[in-house]
Design a protein around this motif. Structure first.
Motif, PDB file in Angstrom:
ATOM      1  N   LEU A 144       1.109  -1.380  -0.108  1.00 45.24           N
ATOM      2  CA  LEU A 144       0.069   0.039  -0.006  1.00 45.24           C
ATOM      3  C   LEU A 144       0.966   1.122  -0.028  1.00 45.24           C
ATOM      4  N   ALA A 145       1.853   1.039   0.641  1.00 43.50           N
ATOM      5  CA  ALA A 145       2.938   2.193   0.729  1.00 43.50           C
ATOM      6  C   ALA A 145       3.441   2.770  -0.717  1.00 43.50           C
ATOM      7  N   THR A 146       3.604   1.687  -1.296  1.00 42.74           N
ATOM      8  CA  THR A 146       4.082   1.805  -2.652  1.00 42.74           C
ATOM      9  C   THR A 146       3.131   2.280  -3.550  1.00 42.74           C
ATOM     10  N   GLY A 147       2.015   1.978  -3.362  1.00 42.24           N
ATOM     11  CA  GLY A 147       1.082   2.426  -4.186  1.00 42.24           C
ATOM     12  C   GLY A 147       0.725   4.037  -3.982  1.00 42.24           C
ATOM     13  N   ILE A 148       0.748   4.320  -2.628  1.00 43.41           N
ATOM     14  CA  ILE A 148       0.724   5.819  -2.334  1.00 43.41           C
ATOM     15  C   ILE A 148       2.075   6.448  -2.973  1.00 43.41           C
ATOM     16  N   GLY A 149       3.086   5.981  -2.912  1.00 46.04           N
ATOM     17  CA  GLY A 149       4.438   6.083  -3.572  1.00 46.04           C
ATOM     18  C   GLY A 149       4.032   6.450  -5.107  1.00 46.04           C
ATOM     19  N   LEU A 150       3.501   5.724  -5.611  1.00 41.94           N
ATOM     20  CA  LEU A 150       2.996   5.934  -7.120  1.00 41.94           C
ATOM     21  C   LEU A 150       2.133   6.892  -7.360  1.00 41.94           C
ATOM     22  N   GLY A 151       1.537   7.044  -6.246  1.00 45.05           N
ATOM     23  CA  GLY A 151       0.263   8.383  -6.352  1.00 45.05           C
ATOM     24  C   GLY A 151       1.053   9.582  -6.361  1.00 45.05           C
ATOM     25  N   LEU A 199      -7.016  -3.924   3.705  1.00 44.44           N
ATOM     26  CA  LEU A 199      -7.250  -2.560   3.640  1.00 44.44           C
ATOM     27  C   LEU A 199      -7.567  -2.317   1.944  1.00 44.44           C
ATOM     28  N   PRO A 200      -8.248  -1.305   1.860  1.00 39.97           N
ATOM     29  CA  PRO A 200      -8.656  -1.051   0.216  1.00 39.97           C
ATOM     30  C   PRO A 200      -7.339  -0.662  -0.518  1.00 39.97           C
ATOM     31  N   SER A 201      -7.294  -0.888  -1.948  1.00 45.62           N
ATOM     32  CA  SER A 201      -5.989  -0.386  -2.688  1.00 45.62           C
ATOM     33  C   SER A 201      -5.947   1.002  -2.844  1.00 45.62           C
ATOM     34  N   VAL A 202      -4.687   1.421  -3.057  1.00 44.98           N
ATOM     35  CA  VAL A 202      -4.703   2.892  -3.657  1.00 44.98           C
ATOM     36  C   VAL A 202      -4.549   2.790  -5.171  1.00 44.98           C
ATOM     37  N   ASP A 203      -5.373   3.684  -5.947  1.00 44.65           N
ATOM     38  CA  ASP A 203      -5.271   3.647  -6.985  1.00 44.65           C
ATOM     39  C   ASP A 203      -4.450   5.050  -7.786  1.00 44.65           C
ATOM     40  N   ARG A 207      -8.285  10.230  -3.676  1.00 48.22           N
ATOM     41  CA  ARG A 207      -9.526   9.648  -2.986  1.00 48.22           C
ATOM     42  C   ARG A 207      -9.328   8.242  -2.444  1.00 48.22           C
ATOM     43  N   THR A 208      -8.531   7.473  -2.945  1.00 52.81           N
ATOM     44  CA  THR A 208      -8.515   6.135  -2.586  1.00 52.81           C
ATOM     45  C   THR A 208      -7.588   6.052  -1.193  1.00 52.81           C
ATOM     46  N   SER A 209      -6.645   7.021  -1.245  1.00 50.98           N
ATOM     47  CA  SER A 209      -5.715   7.206   0.026  1.00 50.98           C
ATOM     48  C   SER A 209      -6.513   7.331   1.187  1.00 50.98           C
ATOM     49  N   SER A 210      -7.405   8.453   0.903  1.00 51.48           N
ATOM     50  CA  SER A 210      -8.452   8.863   1.984  1.00 51.48           C
ATOM     51  C   SER A 210      -9.327   7.737   2.430  1.00 51.48           C
ATOM     52  N   ILE A 253      -1.187   6.952  16.343  1.00 51.03           N
ATOM     53  CA  ILE A 253      -1.094   6.915  14.994  1.00 51.03           C
ATOM     54  C   ILE A 253      -2.658   6.944  14.256  1.00 51.03           C
ATOM     55  N   ARG A 254      -3.776   6.686  15.320  1.00 53.15           N
ATOM     56  CA  ARG A 254      -4.943   6.957  14.788  1.00 53.15           C
ATOM     57  C   ARG A 254      -5.058   8.352  14.443  1.00 53.15           C
ATOM     58  N   ALA A 255      -4.642   9.376  15.436  1.00 55.90           N
ATOM     59  CA  ALA A 255      -4.857  10.512  15.478  1.00 55.90           C
ATOM     60  C   ALA A 255      -4.091  11.371  13.921  1.00 55.90           C
ATOM     61  N   ARG A 256      -3.200  10.733  14.045  1.00 55.54           N
ATOM     62  CA  ARG A 256      -2.303  11.260  12.688  1.00 55.54           C
ATOM     63  C   ARG A 256      -2.880  10.806  11.145  1.00 55.54           C
ATOM     64  N   ALA A 257      -3.407   9.559  11.354  1.00 54.10           N
ATOM     65  CA  ALA A 257      -3.673   9.113   9.900  1.00 54.10           C
ATOM     66  C   ALA A 257      -5.319   9.718   9.983  1.00 54.10           C
ATOM     67  N   ASP A 258      -6.221   9.900  11.116  1.00 57.16           N
ATOM     68  CA  ASP A 258      -7.442  10.790  10.827  1.00 57.16           C
ATOM     69  C   ASP A 258      -7.153  12.205  10.054  1.00 57.16           C
ATOM     70  N   ASP A 259      -5.918  12.913  10.729  1.00 51.51           N
ATOM     71  CA  ASP A 259      -5.525  14.155  10.276  1.00 51.51           C
ATOM     72  C   ASP A 259      -5.297  13.891   8.588  1.00 51.51           C
ATOM     73  N   VAL A 260      -4.517  12.974   8.287  1.00 56.62           N
ATOM     74  CA  VAL A 260      -4.162  12.950   7.075  1.00 56.62           C
ATOM     75  C   VAL A 260      -5.377  12.706   6.174  1.00 56.62           C
ATOM     76  N   ARG A 261      -6.361  11.982   6.494  1.00 54.66           N
ATOM     77  CA  ARG A 261      -7.610  11.687   6.021  1.00 54.66           C
ATOM     78  C   ARG A 261      -8.303  12.996   5.657  1.00 54.66           C
ATOM     79  N   HIS A 262      -8.503  13.916   6.567  1.00 58.33           N
ATOM     80  CA  HIS A 262      -9.101  15.131   6.692  1.00 58.33           C
ATOM     81  C   HIS A 262      -8.565  16.036   5.765  1.00 58.33           C
ATOM     82  N   ARG A 263      -7.228  15.979   5.631  1.00 60.73           N
ATOM     83  CA  ARG A 263      -6.598  16.765   4.784  1.00 60.73           C
ATOM     84  C   ARG A 263      -6.642  16.242   3.301  1.00 60.73           C
ATOM     85  N   LEU A 264      -6.671  15.099   3.078  1.00 59.83           N
ATOM     86  CA  LEU A 264      -6.934  14.533   1.648  1.00 59.83           C
ATOM     87  C   LEU A 264      -8.131  15.129   1.146  1.00 59.83           C
ATOM     88  N   ASP A 265      -9.095  14.916   1.924  1.00 65.61           N
ATOM     89  CA  ASP A 265     -10.658  15.159   1.800  1.00 65.61           C
ATOM     90  C   ASP A 265     -10.799  16.816   1.578  1.00 65.61           C
TER      91      ASP A 265
END
Length: 194
Positions: free
Chosen positions: A11-18, A69-73, A82-85, A127-139
Motif C-alpha cells: 500500500l505504501a508503494t501505491g501511495i508512492g506511485l500516487g 485494506l482497500p487498495s490505492v489507485d 480519493r483512494t488514499s483517503s 497513529i490513529r490521530a495522525r491517520a485521521d488528520d491525513v484523511r481530513h487533509r486529503l478530503d
C-alpha cells in the motif's frame, strides 16, 4: 514476536506511485490467515493465559483489518488522493476497534500487563490521530502540493504501522510471554510469511 504487515508495504508503494501521479493499481492480497485459529479456552486456562489470549485476539483484529485494506489507485493524482483517503478511513476504523478491544480486556492478572497494554493503546491512538488528520487533509484540499504532502504523510502513517510491534508488551512480562508461547492465536501473530 513482531507481526509483519507486509500488505502495508504494498500500500505504501501505491501511495508512492500516487505521489508520482502515474503507475498501475497495485494488487493487494490478504496475508491474514483467518482459518484454523485454534484457541485455548479461557475457562480451561489460568488467568494469565486467558488475558494473554484476549490481548492476542485484540492484536489479531488489527492485523486482519490491515490485511484487508482497500487498495490505492495511483492512476491519477485525484484517484490517489480519493483512494488514499478511503484507506486512511479504514485504518482509523481498524485502530478504533483495536483500541476498544484492548480497553475491554479488563485488568491484567499479573503485574506489568496493564502498563504494557496502556502504552500500546496510547501508541495506537497516536497513529490513529495522525491517520485521521491525513484523511481530513486529503478530503479537504484540491491543491496539488497539499495533496502531495498529505499523500507523503499517509505513507508515513502506514510505515509507522508497519514498524509497530503489537506483542512487544507481552515479551516484557515473563508470565505473559510464557503464556503467549502456548496460545495458538498468539503464535499465529508471530509467524512470518515467507
Amino acid at each position: 514476536m513482531r507481526p509483519r504487515f507486509t500488505v502495508l508495504a504494498a500500500l505504501a508503494t501505491g501511495i508512492g506511485l500516487g505521489l508520482a501521479g502515474c503507475g498501475q493499481q497495485p494488487a493487494v492480497t490478504s496475508q491474514a490467515r483467518q482459518e484454523g485459529l485454534a484457541t485455548v479456552s479461557a475457562s480451561e486456562a489460568d488467568p494469565a493465559s486467558a488475558w494473554t489470549e484476549g490481548y492476542c485476539g485484540a492484536a489479531g483484529g488489527l492485523v486482519r483489518t490491515l490485511a484487508t485494506l482497500p487498495s490505492v489507485d495511483p492512476s491519477t493524482p485525484q484517484q490517489a488522493s480519493r483512494t488514499s483517503s478511503e484507506l486512511m478511513a479504514s485504518v482509523v476504523q481498524g485502530l478504533d476497534r483495536t483500541s476498544a478491544a484492548f480497553e475491554k480486556l479488563g485488568p491484567s492478572p499479573v503485574a506489568g500487563g496493564d502498563t504494557s497494554r496502556t502504552a500500546l493503546v496510547a501508541q495506537l491512538d497516536g497513529i490513529r490521530a495522525r491517520a485521521d488528520d491525513v484523511r481530513h487533509r486529503l478530503d479537504s484540499t484540491s491543491d496539488p502540493e497539499a495533496t502531495k504532502t498529505a499523500l507523503r504523510d499517509a505513507r508515513t502513517s502506514l510505515d509507522e504501522l508497519d514498524r509497530l510491534d503489537l506483542l512487544r508488551g507481552l515479551k516484557g512480562v515473563p508470565q505473559l510471554a510464557a503464556a503467549s508461547s502456548r496460545i495458538p492465536i498468539c503464535q499465529e501473530l508471530v509467524e512470518q510469511p515467507r
